[in-house]
Scaffold this active site. Sequence first.
Site, PDB file in Angstrom:
ATOM      1  N   LYS A  48       0.832  -1.211   0.000  1.00 16.89           N
ATOM      2  CA  LYS A  48       0.000   0.000   0.000  1.00 16.89           C
ATOM      3  C   LYS A  48       0.865   1.260   0.000  1.00 16.89           C
ATOM      4  CE  LYS A  48      -3.020   3.098   0.117  1.00 16.89           C
ATOM      5  NZ  LYS A  48      -3.971   3.408   1.151  1.00 16.89           N
TER       6      LYS A  48
ATOM      7  N   CYS B 156      -2.736  10.720   1.240  1.00 18.00           N
ATOM      8  CA  CYS B 156      -2.096   9.488   0.773  1.00 18.00           C
ATOM      9  C   CYS B 156      -0.753   9.778   0.126  1.00 18.00           C
ATOM     10  CB  CYS B 156      -3.021   8.760  -0.215  1.00 18.00           C
ATOM     11  SG  CYS B 156      -4.504   8.075   0.552  1.00 18.00           S
TER      12      CYS B 156
END
Length: 407
Positions: free
Chosen positions: A201, A255
């Site tokens: 991720k 992110c």
Amino acid sequence: MINVIGLGYIGLPTALMLAANGNEVVGTDILQKTVENLQQGKLTFEEKNLDTLFKKAVDNGIQFSTNYQETDMYIITVPTPYDLKTKKIDPSYVIEAVKTTVQNAKNNSIIVVESTVSPGTHDKFVKPIIHDAQKILGKTLHLVHAPERILPGNMVYELEHNSRTIGADDIEAANKVKKLYETFCKGEIVVTDIRSAEMSKVIENTFRDVNIAFANELAKIASYNDMDVYEIIRIANKHPRVNILNPGPGVGGHCISVDPWFLVGDFPELTKLIKISRDINDSMPTYVLKKIHDIMKEKQISDISRVGLYGLTYKPNVDDVRESPTLQLLEKQREHLAPELKVFDPYISKKIAENQYFNFEEFLKDIDLVVIMVAHEHIKQNKELLNEKVIFDTQNIFENSEKVYKL
């Protein structure tokens, strides 16, 4: 019953999607106001098709509470910021959520952490809590990491269609979580170990950050040599193995602008390229500010208050301002004790900056130079209103225009 912990940009859509697809769900958040709004049928942020999903989830009996529930399945979606000095992850929200969860969990419960974390976070911080709880409370608890993978502005679609990763040390627990996610996820669901799930991720967002940094560096080179970076990238991307992203005024959101720092913080000697890429992208608001002053000088605009920034969000067509390049630029301006620039964003209805306008025509009336920071559909549909303005377009919405300044 599934207890989703944290009802922010990730937790709320996840809870709604689970409930809308027939699962019994209670969404928990420590913020009383958030819970009250949801109980009253009010969404806490705007997102395409979220209202429809909300209605379906409510019809299916979703509940909202400030209390953790006693159940056997938890999904934790709390924030994971980083320390500005060390660049290391701040795991405190995850730690507190897990500590409270284990106190309420039934025997044989599964605790799923969706929050994005640095590689090794579960080993260092989460597993010790689980192990201590098992010894003290006599419960068997299972830990799973299923990092979220959705994009603001298209969350509902991506929740259904993106592939997912399930990381677990216990294959039986992993398969139970996979079966749960299969109730709504149409994408491929990959099962792996926790550390691989953590790392995969983080590097997804790091890859994009490095690519954007390359594009931003190209923009600076092209500007210095009076070339069109967008035309250069367009042609280069015709090569079957080249896919350069677009340059921009900075990288925002929680992110791409955050996750690479986890690697830099934990592996400072091994992340030279990642660190340089982060520095390049973080430098872009300052670069834009310098170009604003260059344009003002060229156009003989002496009053900085006649300059307006269009867009406060970190990306188009959302109301999310986390790590917004515009807010970063305004902070740089304040550091030099300079007057505030004017700002407007059609998606922001609350005052979050000085000299913020809520009427587009009034905003345009009071400025001579408009800086397009965000490519909202709104500005694309109102290009003609800028005809009399000096335009600095950092998003290339005015393609092939010689009258418009670009990055």
